[in-house]
Design an enzyme around this catalytic site. Sequence first.
Site, PDB file in Angstrom:
ATOM      1  N   GLU A  27       4.516  40.685 -10.381  1.00 16.23           N
ATOM      2  CA  GLU A  27       3.441  40.402  -9.422  1.00 16.23           C
ATOM      3  C   GLU A  27       3.176  41.681  -8.645  1.00 16.23           C
ATOM      4  OE1 GLU A  27       1.546  37.845  -9.618  1.00 16.23           O
ATOM      5  OE2 GLU A  27       2.843  37.325 -11.284  1.00 16.23           O
ATOM      6  N   CYS A  41       0.064  41.511   0.248  1.00 18.78           N
ATOM      7  CA  CYS A  41      -0.666  41.717  -1.001  1.00 18.78           C
ATOM      8  C   CYS A  41      -1.980  40.941  -0.952  1.00 18.78           C
ATOM      9  CB  CYS A  41       0.181  41.272  -2.178  1.00 18.78           C
ATOM     10  SG  CYS A  41       0.790  39.606  -1.980  1.00 18.78           S
TER      11      CYS A  41
HETATM   12  P1  NAD Z   1       7.200  49.059  -4.592  1.00 22.18           P
HETATM   13  O1  NAD Z   1       6.617  48.904  -5.953  1.00 22.18           O
HETATM   14  O2  NAD Z   1       7.271  50.410  -4.019  1.00 22.18           O
HETATM   15  O3  NAD Z   1       8.688  48.486  -4.579  1.00 22.18           O
HETATM   16  C1  NAD Z   1       8.988  47.163  -4.994  1.00 22.18           C
HETATM   17  C2  NAD Z   1      10.434  47.109  -5.405  1.00 22.18           C
HETATM   18  O4  NAD Z   1      10.622  47.923  -6.560  1.00 22.18           O
HETATM   19  C3  NAD Z   1      11.407  47.638  -4.357  1.00 22.18           C
HETATM   20  O5  NAD Z   1      12.574  46.846  -4.354  1.00 22.18           O
HETATM   21  C4  NAD Z   1      11.715  49.024  -4.860  1.00 22.18           C
HETATM   22  O6  NAD Z   1      12.971  49.504  -4.443  1.00 22.18           O
HETATM   23  C5  NAD Z   1      11.713  48.796  -6.354  1.00 22.18           C
HETATM   24  N1  NAD Z   1      11.506  49.989  -7.182  1.00 22.18           N
HETATM   25  C6  NAD Z   1      10.916  51.158  -6.821  1.00 22.18           C
HETATM   26  N2  NAD Z   1      10.913  52.001  -7.885  1.00 22.18           N
HETATM   27  C7  NAD Z   1      11.505  51.353  -8.911  1.00 22.18           C
HETATM   28  C8  NAD Z   1      11.773  51.681 -10.271  1.00 22.18           C
HETATM   29  N3  NAD Z   1      11.443  52.857 -10.791  1.00 22.18           N
HETATM   30  N4  NAD Z   1      12.386  50.773 -11.050  1.00 22.18           N
HETATM   31  C9  NAD Z   1      12.711  49.553 -10.548  1.00 22.18           C
HETATM   32  N5  NAD Z   1      12.478  49.179  -9.279  1.00 22.18           N
HETATM   33  C10 NAD Z   1      11.871  50.069  -8.470  1.00 22.18           C
HETATM   34  O7  NAD Z   1       6.398  48.052  -3.639  1.00 22.18           O
HETATM   35  P2  NAD Z   1       6.634  47.812  -2.086  1.00 22.18           P
HETATM   36  O8  NAD Z   1       6.114  48.983  -1.344  1.00 22.18           O
HETATM   37  O9  NAD Z   1       8.016  47.353  -1.839  1.00 22.18           O
HETATM   38  O10 NAD Z   1       5.695  46.555  -1.834  1.00 22.18           O
HETATM   39  C11 NAD Z   1       4.326  46.644  -1.627  1.00 22.18           C
HETATM   40  C12 NAD Z   1       3.566  46.336  -2.898  1.00 22.18           C
HETATM   41  O11 NAD Z   1       3.922  45.048  -3.361  1.00 22.18           O
HETATM   42  C13 NAD Z   1       2.055  46.286  -2.688  1.00 22.18           C
HETATM   43  O12 NAD Z   1       1.435  46.890  -3.780  1.00 22.18           O
HETATM   44  C14 NAD Z   1       1.763  44.792  -2.640  1.00 22.18           C
HETATM   45  O13 NAD Z   1       0.439  44.451  -2.978  1.00 22.18           O
HETATM   46  C15 NAD Z   1       2.755  44.275  -3.637  1.00 22.18           C
HETATM   47  N6  NAD Z   1       3.041  42.856  -3.441  1.00 22.18           N
HETATM   48  C16 NAD Z   1       2.551  41.969  -4.358  1.00 22.18           C
HETATM   49  C17 NAD Z   1       2.773  40.608  -4.197  1.00 22.18           C
HETATM   50  C18 NAD Z   1       2.245  39.615  -5.181  1.00 22.18           C
HETATM   51  O14 NAD Z   1       2.644  38.460  -5.144  1.00 22.18           O
HETATM   52  N7  NAD Z   1       1.342  40.009  -6.076  1.00 22.18           N
HETATM   53  C19 NAD Z   1       3.512  40.156  -3.097  1.00 22.18           C
HETATM   54  C20 NAD Z   1       4.007  41.095  -2.185  1.00 22.18           C
HETATM   55  C21 NAD Z   1       3.766  42.445  -2.378  1.00 22.18           C
END
Ligand code: NAD
Length: 519
Positions: free
Chosen positions: A290, A324
């Site tokens: 997501e 999001c």
């Molecule tokens: P992010 O992608 O930076 O991080 C998400 C998670 O992934 C964190 O736990 C992070 O540590 C981990 N991560 C980072 N690099 C990684 C890698 N290379 N391999 C595996 N894991 C890794 O996102 P964020 O800043 O934590 O959250 C904000 C984003 O999330 C926004 O884009 C928002 O729209 C989205 N979001 C989407 C939903 C939905 O339901 N569609 C809900 C909430 C947030």
Amino acid sequence: MATATLPLFRNEPVTDFSQPAHRQAMESALQEVRAEFGREYPLRLGGESIFTGDKLISVNPSNTGEVVGIHHKATRELAGRAVEAAWAAFPQWAATPAEERIRLTVEVARILRDRKFEFDAWLVYEAGKTWPEADADVAEAIDFCEYYAREMERLAGPHPVVQLPGERDEMVYLPLGAGVVIPPWNFPLAIMVGMTVASLVTGNTAIVKPSSETPTIGAKFAEVLRQAGFPESAFTLLTGSGAAVGDVLVEHPRTRYISFTGSRDVGLRINELAARTQPGQIWIKRVIAEMGGKDAIVVDADADLDKAVDGVLFSAFGYQGQKCSACSRAIVDARVYEQFLEKLVPKVRSLRVGPADDPANFMGPVISAGARKTILDYIEIGRREGRLLAGDAAVAESGYFVPPTVIADIEARDRIFQEEIFGPVLAVAKARNFEHALELANDSQYGLTGAVFSNTPEHLHEARRHFHVGNLYFNRKCTGAMVGAHPFGGFNMSGTDSKAGGPDYLLLFLQAKSIATKM
Ligand code: NAD
């Protein structure tokens, strides 16, 4: 099918902080949590506490001089060990009767309810959520537990299939194996709890890697899982940098699935890595991803403008626009465009920004220095692309504060119309008519949430058919999806449309086995 024993699902009520008793309870919780600031949290792997010495310092985004928690970061080697341990524990956990897994999940909900003000306070201090935003996050976490527990009751046991003459035909759902759960920081409790309990209640073992922005909330949740009685072998909380340990978790041949919520770029990377088969791997990894959004609210010429203004205001600036589902584009019919702005801008300018623990503030800080810089850079881009109507107010320097910003006269080709900013920045665009407004709304690689304010039934009908988003709302804000009522997930680059909090969700963590017996 198992006989249902749990009462009908109801959403957890949010706390009314205008009541003195609730206010007092929250003040006390803030004080108690504050007394725990600076505590050190080891990693826990297979019931063992591990101090790696490589520390992650989590600070209060409202006051960056305050250390909320100190966490020992996992290494790549520990990440590999966690997958092996989850795999080894899987057969026993999968064989645990569904009734027991359901009971433990409901127990998690009970404990969270019991410790609601405490969790509210952790969310205020570590994620920069205002009181009501923090409370909604905890309520949603409780809802996920209660809802998925009932869903598992529905899915446990054999399912009715057509009975062929001379055969007994059955279908049962089985868990997948050892999974990796990667939540974001913006719903650091609700999303982490939802993805984790979905994994566990269906009989999978899980490695949960909380966001490095909100590790203390992760540690507190692991405490709740243990308190509820989940065996430590069934889950591992693997604190650390996603970039450092993420690839090991995703690429490991024993990882059966990855449940990810976060940004588009990280989600796409995970999807790509997971698709490469590793030596010794005997399945196709399942990726539930997501991702981001660039959500629009369309305001029609005959809309109730006051309602539309409030809908946009709350959707764009609640939790500093870091949802999001946040409205980052308001697309307004030319006939009411200036009138809409005249009503919106003074309201935006009057929003109070400051430390999240002060209930007088409507907006707290953004999550980090990095996020603040990205958002401010986008505001600069927006200034060049359009007309800045709000966003130049002074904000405190003690934390990562950004003023609520409105930039009008934005065109579809502009960067702030297309790119996810994930902060309190609203782009406003003018549409020639309703058809054009829908066209603009769909001019995006994302497709998560959207709303339409209109009093024309044909226009709502048109939007129902053509507004391409996973969660569509009419005459209300585009944030605040409720578990059970609004299954949540988006189209296109917003992800795999998992519909969290809906009846299809747990199936993503299960596989079906069909059994036919010749009589
Ligand atoms: P992010 O992608 O930076 O991080 C998400 C998670 O992934 C964190 O736990 C992070 O540590 C981990 N991560 C980072 N690099 C990684 C890698 N290379 N391999 C595996 N894991 C890794 O996102 P964020 O800043 O934590 O959250 C904000 C984003 O999330 C926004 O884009 C928002 O729209 C989205 N979001 C989407 C939903 C939905 O339901 N569609 C809900 C909430 C947030």
